[in-house]
Design an enzyme around this catalytic site. Structure first.
Site, PDB file in Angstrom:
ATOM      1  N   SER A  43     -32.486   3.253 -16.107  1.00 39.30           N
ATOM      2  CA  SER A  43     -32.873   1.840 -16.063  1.00 39.30           C
ATOM      3  C   SER A  43     -32.086   0.961 -17.014  1.00 39.30           C
ATOM      4  CB  SER A  43     -34.365   1.692 -16.358  1.00 39.30           C
ATOM      5  OG  SER A  43     -34.661   2.219 -17.632  1.00 39.30           O
ATOM      6  N   ASP A 318     -39.346  -5.319 -22.794  1.00 36.56           N
ATOM      7  CA  ASP A 318     -40.623  -4.780 -22.326  1.00 36.56           C
ATOM      8  C   ASP A 318     -40.968  -3.561 -23.175  1.00 36.56           C
ATOM      9  OD1 ASP A 318     -38.986  -2.784 -21.299  1.00 36.56           O
ATOM     10  OD2 ASP A 318     -39.176  -3.418 -19.221  1.00 36.56           O
ATOM     11  N   HIS A 321     -37.426  -1.273 -22.952  1.00 40.54           N
ATOM     12  CA  HIS A 321     -36.042  -1.747 -22.826  1.00 40.54           C
ATOM     13  C   HIS A 321     -35.752  -2.917 -23.765  1.00 40.54           C
ATOM     14  CE1 HIS A 321     -37.309   0.023 -18.924  1.00 40.54           C
ATOM     15  NE2 HIS A 321     -36.152   0.636 -19.028  1.00 40.54           N
TER      16      HIS A 321
END
Ligand SMILES: *[C@@H]1O[C@H](CO)[C@@H](O)[C@H](O)[C@H]1NC(C)=O
Ligand SMILES: *[C@@H]1O[C@H](CO)[C@@H](O)[C@H](O)[C@H]1NC(C)=O
Length: 340
Positions: A43, A318, A321
């Site tokens: 991600s 978040d 991340h």
């Protein structure tokens, strides 16, 4: 409006790193300019490879993801346009001329890492997708042109965090921690990682930028009383120690290739430890969803959540991340560190 800004906030970071790598290779007498770039990872690098999967939770193709990513600025820094995701190459015929991004949120080195999210693309499959890209290139260019083109392309790899977060430490769902101790697990990951890097090299790629797995214990969902989770960081550190020596070995065994190791985890750790000095007021809460304690248990920002207005003051976007602001600083420091 099409939200193809998905996860591209992370790409700003990637592209800054490309500048870094280009300078390093230049210093080493290598090419100053890349023909293309191929990105592998999770991600932290995905630009939308999971977006066509209806059966996955590991997506970020919605607002407010991408809010701080302009798209134009960073691309010009390396002279390469923003890379298409492999998914868009397949679905929309996007150009592969400057490279492709194969990264998939939730993915890891091991095949079954991240399966709890649903459909994701493990490292091995990402490489199979590269193979298809190379075949496509062979259809477009002559044999020796393809070799030259590939040998001047840059491979960027940032993978491994999910093998801990979404495999080893998910004891209820994965047997890994019952079968392997942390040393054995790190060895297992590294052997496979090395094998995969050599597979990529076997396809004709010669320049590699390899990032450490990040300090996963420092994400807001894992921090307690301003302290990172030492168990998680220790596990990742074992992996990174091995990764560093593998990258070093590969360089000496294959003098015709360039393998650059980016100490990104150490650098991020110092960003966390000295957050205030870098201008971050908040390091233990997420900008998106961070004030809501029920959402602190989630690693991703929810659809249409209003993020914090002062995003430059947050280390984390978040639960897991970093923000664009953090990534920019990190990239600048990696730049400096790769010269050492
Ligand atoms: C750190 O993470 C591990 C693995 O998820 C967990 O078992 C442990 O309780 C955590 N420690 C703290 C202090 O939160
Ligand atoms: C780069 O690294 C050197 C040596 O560690 C250090 O003195 C210098 O302050 C660093 N510069 C930046 C911008 O981080």
């Amino acid at each position: 409006m099409k939200h193809n800004t998905a996860m591209r906030l992370k790409v700003a970071y990637l592209l800054i790193l490309m500048t870094v790598a280009s300078l390093v290779l230049e210093a080493n007498g290598g090419a100053t300019k890349y023909t293309a770039m191929y990105v592998f990872g999770d991600s932290l690098s995905d630009v939308g490879n999971n977006k066509y999967f209806i059966d996955t939770l590991a997506k970020a193709d919605y607002l407010p993801f991408g809010i701080d990513f302009g798209g134009g600025l960073t691309a010009e820094m390396v002279g390469l346009p923003l890379l298409p995701s492999y998914a868009d190459v397949i679905a929309k015929g996007d150009s592969i001329l400057f490279g492709v991004n194969y990264a998939s949120a939730g993915a890891g080195i091991l095949r079954d890492t991240g399966y709890l999210f649903g459909h994701i693309i493990p490292f091995e499959e990402q490489i199979n997708n590269l193979r298809k890209t190379v075949d496509q290139l062979r259809g477009k260019l002559h044999g020796n042109e393809v070799s030259k083109y590939l040998s001047n392309a840059l491979v960027f790899v940032d993978i491994g965090a999910n093998d801990y977060l979404n495999n080893y430490f998910r004891r209820k769902y994965y047997p890994s921690s019952h079968i392997y101790n942390l040393e054995q697990f790190a060895d297992l990951l590294i052997n496979l990682y090395r094998k995969h890097i050599l597979e990529i090299q076997g396809l004709g790629l010669r320049k590699f930028l390899i990032l450490e797995a990040p300090p996963i214990g420092c994400g807001p969902i894992r921090v307690r009383n301003m302290k990172c989770n030492a168990t998680l960081n220790h596990a990742v550190a074992m992996f990174n120690t091995r990764l560093k020596s593998v990258v070093h070995d590969l360089g000496s065994i294959h003098p015709g290739s360039a393998f650059i190791y980016a100490p990104s985890s150490q650098l991020f750790q110092s960003l966390f430890d000295f957050a205030e000095a870098y201008g971050f007021k908040v390091k233990d809460k997420a900008c998106c969803g961070g004030s809501d304690s029920s959402k602190r248990t989630k690693s991703m920002c929810f659809r249409n959540t209003i993020p914090c207005p002062n995003r430059n003051e947050y280390l984390y976007w978040d639960g897991a991340h970093p923000t664009e602001a953090a990534n920019r600083i990190l990239a600048a420091y990696i730049h400096n560190a790769t010269y050492l």
